[in-house]
Write an enzyme that holds these catalytic residues in place. Structure first.
Site, PDB file in Angstrom:
ATOM      1  N   ARG A  69       0.848  -1.207   0.000  1.00 51.15           N
ATOM      2  CA  ARG A  69       0.000   0.000   0.000  1.00 51.15           C
ATOM      3  C   ARG A  69       0.882   1.255   0.000  1.00 51.15           C
ATOM      4  O   ARG A  69       1.312   1.735   1.046  1.00 51.15           O
ATOM      5  CB  ARG A  69      -0.906  -0.019   1.230  1.00 51.15           C
ATOM      6  CG  ARG A  69      -1.697   1.253   1.447  1.00 51.15           C
ATOM      7  CD  ARG A  69      -2.997   1.332   0.707  1.00 51.15           C
ATOM      8  NE  ARG A  69      -3.845   0.192   0.916  1.00 51.15           N
ATOM      9  CZ  ARG A  69      -4.770  -0.219   0.008  1.00 51.15           C
ATOM     10  NH1 ARG A  69      -4.932   0.433  -1.136  1.00 51.15           N
ATOM     11  NH2 ARG A  69      -5.505  -1.276   0.242  1.00 51.15           N
ATOM     12  N   ARG A  95       1.213  -6.491  -9.630  1.00 50.95           N
ATOM     13  CA  ARG A  95       1.717  -5.937  -8.371  1.00 50.95           C
ATOM     14  C   ARG A  95       1.900  -6.992  -7.292  1.00 50.95           C
ATOM     15  O   ARG A  95       2.338  -6.682  -6.191  1.00 50.95           O
ATOM     16  CB  ARG A  95       0.804  -4.803  -7.869  1.00 50.95           C
ATOM     17  CG  ARG A  95      -0.602  -5.222  -7.528  1.00 50.95           C
ATOM     18  CD  ARG A  95      -1.432  -4.055  -7.021  1.00 50.95           C
ATOM     19  NE  ARG A  95      -2.773  -4.489  -6.635  1.00 50.95           N
ATOM     20  CZ  ARG A  95      -3.594  -3.810  -5.856  1.00 50.95           C
ATOM     21  NH1 ARG A  95      -3.230  -2.627  -5.402  1.00 50.95           N
ATOM     22  NH2 ARG A  95      -4.788  -4.278  -5.559  1.00 50.95           N
ATOM     23  N   HIS A 165      -0.621   3.511 -10.296  1.00 54.67           N
ATOM     24  CA  HIS A 165      -1.542   3.892  -9.214  1.00 54.67           C
ATOM     25  C   HIS A 165      -0.762   4.703  -8.176  1.00 54.67           C
ATOM     26  O   HIS A 165      -0.594   4.295  -7.017  1.00 54.67           O
ATOM     27  CB  HIS A 165      -2.099   2.606  -8.611  1.00 54.67           C
ATOM     28  CG  HIS A 165      -3.299   2.766  -7.736  1.00 54.67           C
ATOM     29  ND1 HIS A 165      -3.314   3.583  -6.622  1.00 54.67           N
ATOM     30  CD2 HIS A 165      -4.518   2.192  -7.798  1.00 54.67           C
ATOM     31  CE1 HIS A 165      -4.498   3.489  -6.043  1.00 54.67           C
ATOM     32  NE2 HIS A 165      -5.246   2.655  -6.733  1.00 54.67           N
ATOM     33  N   GLU A 269      -3.424   9.223 -10.835  1.00 55.92           N
ATOM     34  CA  GLU A 269      -2.985   8.021 -11.533  1.00 55.92           C
ATOM     35  C   GLU A 269      -3.097   8.145 -13.048  1.00 55.92           C
ATOM     36  O   GLU A 269      -4.128   8.603 -13.559  1.00 55.92           O
ATOM     37  CB  GLU A 269      -3.855   6.842 -11.074  1.00 55.92           C
ATOM     38  CG  GLU A 269      -3.949   6.728  -9.561  1.00 55.92           C
ATOM     39  CD  GLU A 269      -5.020   5.747  -9.106  1.00 55.92           C
ATOM     40  OE1 GLU A 269      -5.282   4.768  -9.839  1.00 55.92           O
ATOM     41  OE2 GLU A 269      -5.604   5.962  -8.033  1.00 55.92           O
TER      42      GLU A 269
HETATM   43  O1  TA6 Z   1      -7.614   3.919  -8.060  1.00 56.80           O
HETATM   44  C1  TA6 Z   1      -8.570   3.996  -7.085  1.00 56.80           C
HETATM   45  C2  TA6 Z   1      -8.987   2.614  -6.687  1.00 56.80           C
HETATM   46  O2  TA6 Z   1      -9.347   1.872  -7.809  1.00 56.80           O
HETATM   47  C3  TA6 Z   1     -10.087   2.736  -5.644  1.00 56.80           C
HETATM   48  O3  TA6 Z   1     -11.333   2.282  -6.109  1.00 56.80           O
HETATM   49  C4  TA6 Z   1      -9.580   2.017  -4.441  1.00 56.80           C
HETATM   50  O4  TA6 Z   1     -10.293   1.041  -3.872  1.00 56.80           O
HETATM   51  C5  TA6 Z   1      -8.143   1.818  -4.721  1.00 56.80           C
HETATM   52  O5  TA6 Z   1      -7.902   1.917  -6.074  1.00 56.80           O
HETATM   53  C6  TA6 Z   1      -7.267   0.914  -3.947  1.00 56.80           C
HETATM   54  O6  TA6 Z   1      -7.341  -0.381  -4.427  1.00 56.80           O
HETATM   55  P1  TA6 Z   1      -6.579  -1.544  -3.710  1.00 56.80           P
HETATM   56  O7  TA6 Z   1      -6.916  -2.777  -4.498  1.00 56.80           O
HETATM   57  O8  TA6 Z   1      -5.118  -1.222  -3.784  1.00 56.80           O
HETATM   58  O9  TA6 Z   1      -7.063  -1.589  -2.298  1.00 56.80           O
END
Ligand code: TA6
Length: 297
Positions: A69, A95, A165, A269
């Site tokens: 994260r 990832r 992301h 992103e």
């Molecule tokens: O880019 C935003 C997103 O798609 C959100 O909807 C959010 O839940 C996030 O990414 C994080 O995703 P993750 O799978 O890393 O928890």
């Protein structure tokens, strides 16, 4: 392994990073950066060895099978939930797999280039039936310049959605405004039916936001009055931009975030998604890049 690959003057070291995952530390005259081979994920980028551009959750886990994260997760070969099977890993599998080092080199301007590679294998075929090669080309210099390149090595065409992301570190979300999204249309969250339009020149984040701007190829600039810096997010090969901050309630759903983690991060992103998906015929390749730069305000 490194010495065979790298004969340059910069300082490039392979380390056992958190959780025993292998990472590459690059230090040169411009910046320092840590890149995990797990996920080809950039964990840190400090221009001038100053403050990090990237946010990392204090509760992030570094364990195979889970996504890290923070930093710059690479979403491939799909962005968000899988279209036809929501039990598959969110944001694809790139990832949560280990990547190989293809090369490390000094560029003529003294920046350092690292190329990581992964190919379809038994692990990827569990989630996606296609044969492919993917590379992440990371240039650590005055800017952080990253490209994802993927090639269809299958006999059938395939469709990809993908993203960098990127989690940016901010002083406090209340100090932040984002420029470059005015007059652009976006979907909010997972609603694909209602297109909203941003009229404000600057976006301030005062609640949960999960904006997915379509037909947006322009730069964004993140102004941070607390850190007194502006970060420019430029991109090529992407016409979708996502801005995400989970805010208070949604943060609680993430075991790997602290309750106030949302205050010091914002994701901006570079994405290919919605009508901007990539359809590749056998033998074809696609690249998407983003270039992150920082200036004082
Ligand atoms: O880019 C935003 C997103 O798609 C959100 O909807 C959010 O839940 C996030 O990414 C994080 O995703 P993750 O799978 O890393 O928890």
């Amino acid at each position: 392994m490194l010495n065979k690959l790298y004969g340059g003057t910069g300082n490039v070291v392979f380390n056992e990073g958190k959780g025993g995952l292998c990472s590459v530390n690059i230090v040169n005259q411009f910046a320092s950066s840590e890149i995990s081979l797990y996920g080809a994920q950039i964990l840190s980028f400090k221009p001038g060895n100053g403050k990090d551009l990237l946010w990392m959750s204090e509760k992030s886990v570094f364990v195979e099978g889970k996504a890290i994260r923070g930093g710059i997760p690479v979403c491939f070969p799909w962005f968000g939930p899988n279209d036809s099977d929501t039990t598959l890993p969110a944001h694809g599998f790139a990832r949560i797999m280990n990547w190989d080092v293809e090369s490390v080199s000094d560029l003529p301007d003294n920046s350092t280039r690292l190329i990581l590679k992964c190919e379809s294998n038994r692990f990827t075929r569990k989630f996606w039936p296609f044969e492919f090669t993917a590379r992440i080309i990371i240039i650590v210099g005055k800017t952080l310049d990253i490209t994802v390149q993927f090639t269809n090595s299958d006999i059938d065409e395939f469709k990809v959605t993908d993203a960098f992301h990127t989690y940016f570190l901010v002083s406090d979300i209340s100090n932040v405004t984002i420029e470059g999204l005015e007059n652009h249309s976006y979907y909010s969250g997972f609603d694909k039916d209602t297109l909203l339009k941003q009229t404000d020149t600057l976006l301030s984040i005062t609640k949960e936001e999960n904006r997915r701007y379509i037909d947006h190829a322009a730069n964004c600039v993140i102004y941070d009055n607390g850190f007194n810096r502006k970060i420019t997010v430029a991109k090529r090969g992407s016409k979708t931009t996502v801005v995400w901050n989970p805010w208070i309630e949604s943060s609680k759903k993430f075991a790997d975030m602290t309750p106030d983690g949302y205050k010091t991060m914002v994701c901006v992103e570079a994405v290919n998604a919605y009508n901007d998906f990539v359809l590749l015929q056998p033998g074809e390749s696609y690249t998407m890049s983003t270039v992150l730069s920082v200036d004082s305000m």
